[in-house]
Motif scaffolding. Structure first.
Motif, PDB file in Angstrom:
ATOM      1  N   ALA A  73      66.050  42.878  62.984  1.00  0.00           N
ATOM      2  CA  ALA A  73      67.196  43.257  64.178  1.00  0.00           C
ATOM      3  C   ALA A  73      66.972  42.181  65.169  1.00  0.00           C
ATOM      4  O   ALA A  73      65.939  42.129  65.670  1.00  0.00           O
ATOM      5  N   PHE A  74      68.133  41.553  65.449  1.00  0.00           N
ATOM      6  CA  PHE A  74      68.026  40.543  66.333  1.00  0.00           C
ATOM      7  C   PHE A  74      68.939  40.612  67.856  1.00  0.00           C
ATOM      8  O   PHE A  74      69.961  41.523  67.503  1.00  0.00           O
ATOM      9  N   ASP A  75      68.384  40.252  68.733  1.00  0.00           N
ATOM     10  CA  ASP A  75      69.178  40.641  69.936  1.00  0.00           C
ATOM     11  C   ASP A  75      70.058  39.486  70.050  1.00  0.00           C
ATOM     12  O   ASP A  75      70.995  39.744  70.580  1.00  0.00           O
ATOM     13  N   LEU A  76      69.961  38.455  69.675  1.00  0.00           N
ATOM     14  CA  LEU A  76      70.720  37.082  69.885  1.00  0.00           C
ATOM     15  C   LEU A  76      70.812  36.350  68.524  1.00  0.00           C
ATOM     16  O   LEU A  76      69.686  36.228  67.900  1.00  0.00           O
ATOM     17  N   ILE A  77      72.046  36.257  68.027  1.00  0.00           N
ATOM     18  CA  ILE A  77      72.228  35.506  66.737  1.00  0.00           C
ATOM     19  C   ILE A  77      73.166  34.338  67.288  1.00  0.00           C
ATOM     20  O   ILE A  77      74.119  34.711  67.530  1.00  0.00           O
ATOM     21  N   PHE A  78      72.568  33.038  66.692  1.00  0.00           N
ATOM     22  CA  PHE A  78      73.464  31.894  67.090  1.00  0.00           C
ATOM     23  C   PHE A  78      73.911  31.481  65.538  1.00  0.00           C
ATOM     24  O   PHE A  78      73.194  31.098  64.749  1.00  0.00           O
ATOM     25  N   LEU A  79      75.346  31.141  65.647  1.00  0.00           N
ATOM     26  CA  LEU A  79      75.953  30.681  64.372  1.00  0.00           C
ATOM     27  C   LEU A  79      76.669  29.393  64.952  1.00  0.00           C
ATOM     28  O   LEU A  79      77.629  29.475  65.656  1.00  0.00           O
ATOM     29  N   ASP A  80      76.143  28.290  64.269  1.00  0.00           N
ATOM     30  CA  ASP A  80      76.818  27.249  64.418  1.00  0.00           C
ATOM     31  C   ASP A  80      76.844  26.386  63.246  1.00  0.00           C
ATOM     32  O   ASP A  80      76.214  25.402  62.894  1.00  0.00           O
ATOM     33  N   PRO A  81      77.666  26.915  62.321  1.00  0.00           N
ATOM     34  CA  PRO A  81      77.911  26.318  61.077  1.00  0.00           C
ATOM     35  C   PRO A  81      78.552  25.025  60.973  1.00  0.00           C
ATOM     36  O   PRO A  81      79.365  24.604  61.914  1.00  0.00           O
ATOM     37  N   PRO A  82      78.483  24.261  59.844  1.00  0.00           N
ATOM     38  CA  PRO A  82      79.341  22.972  59.564  1.00  0.00           C
ATOM     39  C   PRO A  82      80.728  23.359  59.828  1.00  0.00           C
ATOM     40  O   PRO A  82      81.392  24.574  59.367  1.00  0.00           O
ATOM     41  N   TYR A  83      81.514  22.737  60.502  1.00  0.00           N
ATOM     42  CA  TYR A  83      82.995  22.886  60.982  1.00  0.00           C
ATOM     43  C   TYR A  83      83.608  22.708  59.623  1.00  0.00           C
ATOM     44  O   TYR A  83      83.285  22.055  58.705  1.00  0.00           O
ATOM     45  N   GLY A  84      84.615  23.597  59.479  1.00  0.00           N
ATOM     46  CA  GLY A  84      85.896  23.424  58.611  1.00  0.00           C
ATOM     47  C   GLY A  84      85.689  24.188  57.235  1.00  0.00           C
ATOM     48  O   GLY A  84      86.151  24.071  56.197  1.00  0.00           O
TER      49      GLY A  84
END
Length: 186
Positions: free
Chosen positions: A113-124
């Motif tokens: 379980a995470f406190d921060l999850i970054f999602l920066d997926p390829p656009y589109g």
């Protein structure tokens, strides 16, 4: 590309070669971390579409406890490894060389379980919405956790409101940053 705050501030990071990658601009990264600064200290972090690892490394530099990095692009792995070595965060990190679906399934089976999850997926490609559903299903977001999403401003995002509440959002040129809170704590 560089670390903009914390213990590794100013450290230059290697980026992925080619035109298919899109590193987060320093001003976007700085604003993003200003939004979540009270949540970073001691956080367990997941940088899901890791690329160079810049977002997870920034979180570690600002006091995050441990970070997982996941990316399916084989060229990303040595870049992440080099950046973690440069910033001396190897012992506070783990790299998963796999696509986001498999990474989320693996982490779910490990009851992470995470406190921060970054999602920066390829656009589109509408991958953020799919990732959000999988994060909720796998119960991968801690009760007071945040999901930070970076997307092209033209992309829409259907937020599963049974699991997340939109907490903050900001537009920077062509980039849209949204911060979601776990609905159980919003």
């Amino acid at each position: 590309m560089r670390v903009i705050g914390g213990s590794a501030k100013g450290q230059r990071l290697q980026s992925l070669p080619g035109e298919n990658t899109r590193p987060t601009l320093d001003r976007v990264k700085e604003s993003m971390f200003n939004m979540i600064q009270l949540y970073v200290q001691g956080a367990k972090v997941l940088d899901l579409f890791g690329g160079s690892g810049a977002l997870g490394i920034e979180a570690l530099s600002r006091g995050g406890a441990f970070a997982y990095f996941a990316d399916e692009h084989r060229g990303s792995i040595p870049v992440m490894e080099e950046n973690l070595k440069k910033t001396k965060f190897q012992s506070q990190s783990k790299i998963l060389a796999m696509d986001f679906r498999r990474a989320l399934e693996t982490l779910g089976k490990e009851n992470q379980a995470f406190d921060l999850i970054f999602l920066d997926p390829p656009y589109g490609k509408a991958l953020a919405a799919e990732a959000l559903k999988m994060i909720a299903k796998g119960e991968l977001l801690a009760s007071q956790g945040l999901v930070i999403i970076e997307q092209d401003k033209k992309e829409s995002l259907e937020i599963p409101t049974d699991h997340y509440d939109l907490w903050k959002e900001k537009k920077y040129g062509n980039t849209f940053v949204r911060v979601l809170k776990n609905r159980s704590e919003a």
